[in-house]
Design an enzyme around this catalytic site. Sequence first.
Site, mmCIF file in Angstrom:
data_model
loop_
_atom_site.group_PDB
_atom_site.id
_atom_site.type_symbol
_atom_site.label_atom_id
_atom_site.label_comp_id
_atom_site.label_asym_id
_atom_site.label_seq_id
_atom_site.Cartn_x
_atom_site.Cartn_y
_atom_site.Cartn_z
ATOM 1 N N HIS A 4 0.818 -1.221 0.000
ATOM 2 C CA HIS A 4 0.000 0.000 0.000
ATOM 3 C C HIS A 4 0.845 1.261 0.000
ATOM 4 O O HIS A 4 0.387 2.309 -0.452
ATOM 5 C CB HIS A 4 -1.055 -0.015 1.122
ATOM 6 C CG HIS A 4 -0.574 0.304 2.511
ATOM 7 N ND1 HIS A 4 -0.213 -0.664 3.430
ATOM 8 C CD2 HIS A 4 -0.422 1.488 3.156
ATOM 9 C CE1 HIS A 4 0.131 -0.091 4.564
ATOM 10 N NE2 HIS A 4 0.024 1.213 4.425
ATOM 11 N N ASP A 51 1.047 -7.738 2.372
ATOM 12 C CA ASP A 51 1.166 -6.308 2.060
ATOM 13 C C ASP A 51 2.646 -5.908 1.934
ATOM 14 O O ASP A 51 3.166 -5.178 2.778
ATOM 15 C CB ASP A 51 0.453 -5.499 3.147
ATOM 16 C CG ASP A 51 0.306 -4.035 2.773
ATOM 17 O OD1 ASP A 51 0.826 -3.628 1.718
ATOM 18 O OD2 ASP A 51 -0.327 -3.280 3.540
ATOM 19 N N SER A 96 3.839 2.392 8.540
ATOM 20 C CA SER A 96 3.593 1.422 7.471
ATOM 21 C C SER A 96 4.904 1.088 6.784
ATOM 22 O O SER A 96 5.632 1.987 6.357
ATOM 23 C CB SER A 96 2.634 2.011 6.438
ATOM 24 O OG SER A 96 1.318 1.919 6.895
#
Lengths: 721, 721
Positions: free
Chosen positions: B94, B230, B658
Site C-alpha cells: 500500500h 502487504d 507502514s
Amino acid sequence: MTNATPATSRPRRRPALVALACLGVLAAHAHADEGMWMPSQLPQIAAQLREAGYAGDPASLADLTTAPLDAVVRAGGGTGAFVSGDGLVLTNHHVAFGVIQYNSTPERNLIDNGFIAGDRSGELAANPDFRVLVTVGFDRVTDQVLGAARGTSGRAYFDAVDAAGKRIVSECEREAGVRCSIANMYSGTDFYRIRQLELRDLRLVYAPPRAIGNFGDEIDNFMWPRHTGDFTLLRAYVGKDGKPAAHSPDNVPYQPPSHLQVASDGPREGDFAMLAGYPGITYRHRTAAEFAEQVEWTLPARVDVFDALIGVIEQAGRDNAQARTLYASQLQSLKNNRKRAAGELEGLRRSDAVRQRGADEVAMLQHVARDKRGDLQALDQVLAQASAMRERDQLLGLATAQTQLLRAALQLERLRIEAAKPDAQRESGYQARDLALVEGTLKQVQRRYDPQVEKALLRTLLRRHLALPAAQRVAEFDAAFGRTPAELETALDALYAGTALGDEAVRLALFAAAREGRPLQADPLLALAAQLVPAQMRLEDERKARDGELLRLRPAYMAELAAWRARQGRPLYPDANGTLRVSYGRLERLQPRDAVTYAPVTTVAGITQKHTGQAPFDAPSPLLEAIAKGDFGGTADPALGTQTVNFLTNLDTTGGNSGSPVLNARGELIGLNFDSNWEAVSASWWFDPRYKRAVHVDMRYMRWLMEKVYPAPHLLREMGL
Amino acid sequence: MTNATPATSRPRRRPALVALACLGVLAAHAHADEGMWMPSQLPQIAAQLREAGYAGDPASLADLTTAPLDAVVRAGGGTGAFVSGDGLVLTNHHVAFGVIQYNSTPERNLIDNGFIAGDRSGELAANPDFRVLVTVGFDRVTDQVLGAARGTSGRAYFDAVDAAGKRIVSECEREAGVRCSIANMYSGTDFYRIRQLELRDLRLVYAPPRAIGNFGDEIDNFMWPRHTGDFTLLRAYVGKDGKPAAHSPDNVPYQPPSHLQVASDGPREGDFAMLAGYPGITYRHRTAAEFAEQVEWTLPARVDVFDALIGVIEQAGRDNAQARTLYASQLQSLKNNRKRAAGELEGLRRSDAVRQRGADEVAMLQHVARDKRGDLQALDQVLAQASAMRERDQLLGLATAQTQLLRAALQLERLRIEAAKPDAQRESGYQARDLALVEGTLKQVQRRYDPQVEKALLRTLLRRHLALPAAQRVAEFDAAFGRTPAELETALDALYAGTALGDEAVRLALFAAAREGRPLQADPLLALAAQLVPAQMRLEDERKARDGELLRLRPAYMAELAAWRARQGRPLYPDANGTLRVSYGRLERLQPRDAVTYAPVTTVAGITQKHTGQAPFDAPSPLLEAIAKGDFGGTADPALGTQTVNFLTNLDTTGGNSGSPVLNARGELIGLNFDSNWEAVSASWWFDPRYKRAVHVDMRYMRWLMEKVYPAPHLLREMGL
C-alpha cells in the site's frame, strides 16, 4: 461413536484420546457428541456416556416418564423443567415472553422492569393459551398406524396413516386434561403415541428486566460470546383434584412427580454436560441426493429469489416513504431468512457436507442386499419427481406467501369451497377452529399492503414462472397471467386497478359469505382465485400422493442406514421431531476461524464492555453497580475469580431446545439452553464437531441475580439453594 | 519502565515477572513496552532491552546514521528498509501502490496480476514524485532555532522559530541531492536538523497481485486476524557518481551503507521483536486538560457534527440519484472519519485515559517547584483561550472543508491577495509550487458538487454558528449570512442562485486572473469571499500567535513531565513527529473482549476461510492451489505445521509506521509492519498495553510466495535467501 476432541481444545478427561485426535487419526469420522437420543436409546450407549463423564446410571435415563426426565416439560414453544416440588417451571425469558408481555402495562412495565412475585398470591396469571405439557406416556403404536396402510401406496398410504393417527389421538384424548399426538420416528419406520398432561394455569413468578433477559437481542443472537440472563420462572397450577384446569383462584400448585436440583457449583471447560429437551426438526438422515439438492439448489435458489424480492421492496421504498413503512416488517423478515439461508449454505460448504454424506452413502450402498435395492431406487425416483418441479413450487409458494391481496383472494375462495364440507373433512387451516386466524390475516392486510409493491413482487415471481420450461408451468397461471411479460403486465394492471379487496370492509363482508360457503361478489382478484384455486388443489393432491410414497419408502433407507451405522459401531438416533431427546457432551471452546478462539465461559466483565446505555445493550443500573461492587460470594467461579454469565457446550441442539435444562455429571442443573452459534446454523442438516455449539445461561448467574441484584430469597429457598 | 505481561498472555520469558502480573501487582502502572524511542535514547534503556530479550548491543542502535538503523528509510508516505547491497527496498504494497498503479495499464494490469522483474532491465520506473529518503544527519540545533526567539512571546516567538528553521533548512539544502528539515522534539524543547539523501529514481521490482497485497482491503483494515501479503520490492538507483539523480537509463543501483538480512526462521508467541520506522504524530504527552477536552468535547463533537453532515447527504440522496453519485466519496470519507472518531472515543473511555492522565498530572504537579509554576499556569491559559473558540473553529473549518463552491470562492480570493506578494512571503498553499494543486481542486468541483446539497450542508453548519454565544460568532459571517435562520436561508438562496462558479470555464478564468493578482469579476460568492477572507486571515493571525505561545510554554511542561517520569524510573520518549524511532516488545496475543482471544500468528487456512471469490476476498488461484497442495517447505512454522501469514506484536506504532521492518532478538528481519488493530485506534493519545497491537507481514509468507507461488529465485538469492 468416538468422542474425539479437536486438537486445540483443552479437555479435562481422556488425554490418550486427545493425543490421537492431535494426530488426525480420528478426524475422518469425528462425529464427536453428535446425537439427539431418544431416552430409550441411552442404555445402548451407556459405555460412551460413562466414558464421557456421566456419573449416574444411564439406565435411569431410559424412561422419559420417570425421574429425572419427567421433570423436563414442553413449555410454550420451547422446553422447561420443574425446579421445585411446588410446580416452579424454569424456562427461557424468550420462551415465556408472551406471559410477561400479557401482564405488562405502560404503568407497570414488567418487560422493562422485570418481575418478582413476593408470595404466591402475587403470582400473575399467564395468557390463557400458554401451555406446559408433561409427558406421561410414550408408547409404540407402529402396527396400529401402519396396519391399514401396508400393501397400499401413494395417496392411499398417506390417507391410511393420517386416518389411523387421527383415530388413535382421538381415543387417547377421551381422558380429560390429556393431549395426545403421534410421533413419526426414523421417517415412517416407527410411530409412537405421546400422552401429555396439559397444564393450563401458569403464573409468572420471576422475570429479570428485558435488558438482562434479552441483553443483546437480535445483534447478539447467534453471536457467541453472549451475556444474557435468558431465564424466567413460572409456576404451574392445577385444580384441587390435582388435574389440569383452566385458570382459577381456587387452583393449587401442581406437584410434579420429580424436579431438578440446581447445582451448588458450576462447570469448567472440559466438564461433562447433558441436556434434555424437545428439539423441533432436523434433516441429518436425508439421502445424499437431498443433501446435494439442499446445497446446490435449494439454499442458493432461496438466497437468489429473496435477493430479488428484497431488491423490489427496497427499490419501491426509495421514492415512497409510505411503502417503506408498510413493507418494513416483510423486508426485515426476508433479510433474516436470506441471512439464515446464506449462513446455512456457508456452513454446509465449510463442512464439505455434500461430499461427506455422498461418500457415506456410497459406502452404505455397498452393503445393501440385492433384493432391498428396489425400494431405495423407488425412493430416489419419488425425490427426483419432486425435484423436477422445485422451481415451480418455490415460485408459486412465494406468490402466496409474499403477497397480501392475492393471498386474501385465494384464501377467501378456498374457504368458500371448504366451508361446503363437514368440518372434520375440511383441509387443515380452514376448519372452524382456524377461522379466527383467517379473519385476523384478512384484517392485517391494511397495515402491510401497497398495490405498486405487490404488483412488483408478483411481476418478479411470475416472470420467473414464465421463464420455466413448459413442463413446470401451470396452465391455469398461464391462462390467468398470459404468456409474455407484456401480457403479464396488462393482467396485473387490470387485476389491481379493478379489485375492491384493498378495502377492509369488503374483505370482511367476503369473509362472512365465504365461511358460510355462499357465492362471493364479482371482483377481478376473486375471479382470478376461482381460476387458480383448483390448480392449487390439484398440486396439493399430487404432493400428498408423493408424501405417501415417501412415508412408505423412507423406512427402507433408514433400515440400511441403521445397519451401516451399526457396522461402524455408531447407534442411529432418529431425526428431531419435537419429542423429548437427550444429548451429552462437554463445555468446549470454539475456534470459529484462523487465529480466533472463543472461551466456553463468559463473565460479567463482558456486560460492562458491551453496555452502551442504548438498547439492546442497556444493562440496568442495579446490575452494573453490582458488577462494579464485585460482591459475587458463593456464585463466583473459583478459577476465574469473578461471576460467570453464559457457557458454551458441544451439545446437539436445534430449534425447540430453547429452555432445555443442562445437567452436570451428577444430574444437577447447571445451565439453561437459550441460543446457538452462527457457525452452527447449518447443524439442522449436518453436525460438524468443529463448529457445533450450544449456548446456555450459567445457573450461577441466575442464582447471583436472585441473591444480590434482584433478590428473591424465598424462591431460592424453594429451589433448595 | 516495567515490562509487565498481562496475566492472560503466554510469554516465553521471565516467568517470575509474569507471576507478579498475575497477582495484579504491576497492573496499576503497566506501561509495558510503550515507547517510540529516539535511537539516541536506547543506551539509556539498555537493561530493559536486554531483559526483554534483545541479543545485540543496544549501543549499536544509538546512531540512526550507522548500521543497522541506516538501512531504515522513509519511502513514499511510509517506511521502508534496504534488504540487499544493491538497493532493494522492501516496503508495503500500500505504500508503493502509486508506483504499481503508475505502471499498470488495462493491457498489462500490474495491480491485479502483480509484477516480477525478470532482471534489472525489466524493472519499471516509479512515478517521478516517488521518493526514498535516507537519513544521513541528525544534529541538535536547538540554540540556533531558539536563539532569536528567546525573550519574545506569541507571534514574535512563532515567527522567529519559523524564520530560523527556514534559514537552517535553506543552508543545509545547498548540498545537491539532500533534503533537510527541522524536527521539533518534546514540544519545542529541542530542535534537530535532519539531513536526508533524496533518492529519486525508484523502480518496481516485485509486487504480489492486489488480491494478496491488499487481501481484505477496507473490510479487514484494522481487523485482526489479518491475512494480507502487504509487501512490495523496489530498487533505488543513483547517478553513476553515486549521487541521487532523476530517473535515467544510465543510472546504477544505489549501494546502501548497510542492509537488513531476512531471518531464516520465524517468531513464536512471546518472542522478542523490535521495529524501526517513521511514526507520524502522537499526543501522548498532552496535558490532562487536553486529554479531557479530547474525550469530553473534541471527539463527541466530531461524531455529532459528522452525523449531522452524513444525515444531510443521505437525506439529499434519497430522492436525487445524481446527488447520491456526486457525494458518494464525500459521504464515505465522512463515515470513515466518524467511525474513527467514535473508535478513538470508545478506546480512550475503555482505557479510562482521562482519569489516569489526570491522576498522573496531579502527582507530577506535587513535585513542581514554586518558581516553575508560572509557565504551567500560562500554558493552561493559552490552551483555555483556544478552547473558548473551539466550536467556532470546528464549524468554520468544516464550512470550507466540506463545500466545493464556497471553498473555490475563498481560495480564489485568497490567491488574488497572496499573488500580490513575493513568492517566498506568500502563505503556504498559495506559493508558485502549489498552484497546480489549486487548479486541480478547482477542476474537481464538477464531479463533487450539487447546489442543493451544498446549501444544505452550509445550512447545517451555519445554523450551528448562529446558535453560538456572541463571543464566538464572527462578525463578517453574521454580516454575510444574517442573524436568523430565515436570513440565512435568504442569503444562501441568493448566493447559489446568482453565482456562476458552478461553471468550470468561469472558475478557470477566475484562476487565471487570481494567480496574477488581478481583480476578479463580479459574482455573489466572490463578493462573499471578499467579506470572509479578511476574517479568516485575522483568525489565522490569532492562531499563529497562540501557536507561538504554545511553542514557548510547552517545554516547561515537558521538563516537569521528564523529571516526574525519571522519579518513576521511566525514561520519557518524545511524541512522534515523523522522525526515525525504535520500539521494542514481543509477539503477543490479544484479548479484545470477554471470552475472545486472538492468536498472535495467522496461517494460510484463514485465506481459504475468507476467500469468497469476490473482491476484496478473491485470493488468486495460484495461491489457493499452493495452499491446498501444502508445499510449504522451509517456510512453514515448525510448531503450527503450516504456513504463517501475519503476526501480531505489542510494538508501539502509529500512522507512518507502514512498511517498518520488524526485527528479532538477533536483529534479523522477521516482519513488515502494515496495520494496527481496531482496539488500538486511540493509541495516538494513550497506549493501553491490554489493547495496543501492531500487525505485520510474516517474512516467511513473503519468502514462500517468492519461492513457490510467484517465484523470483533471483531476488531471493540477492537477499541472501
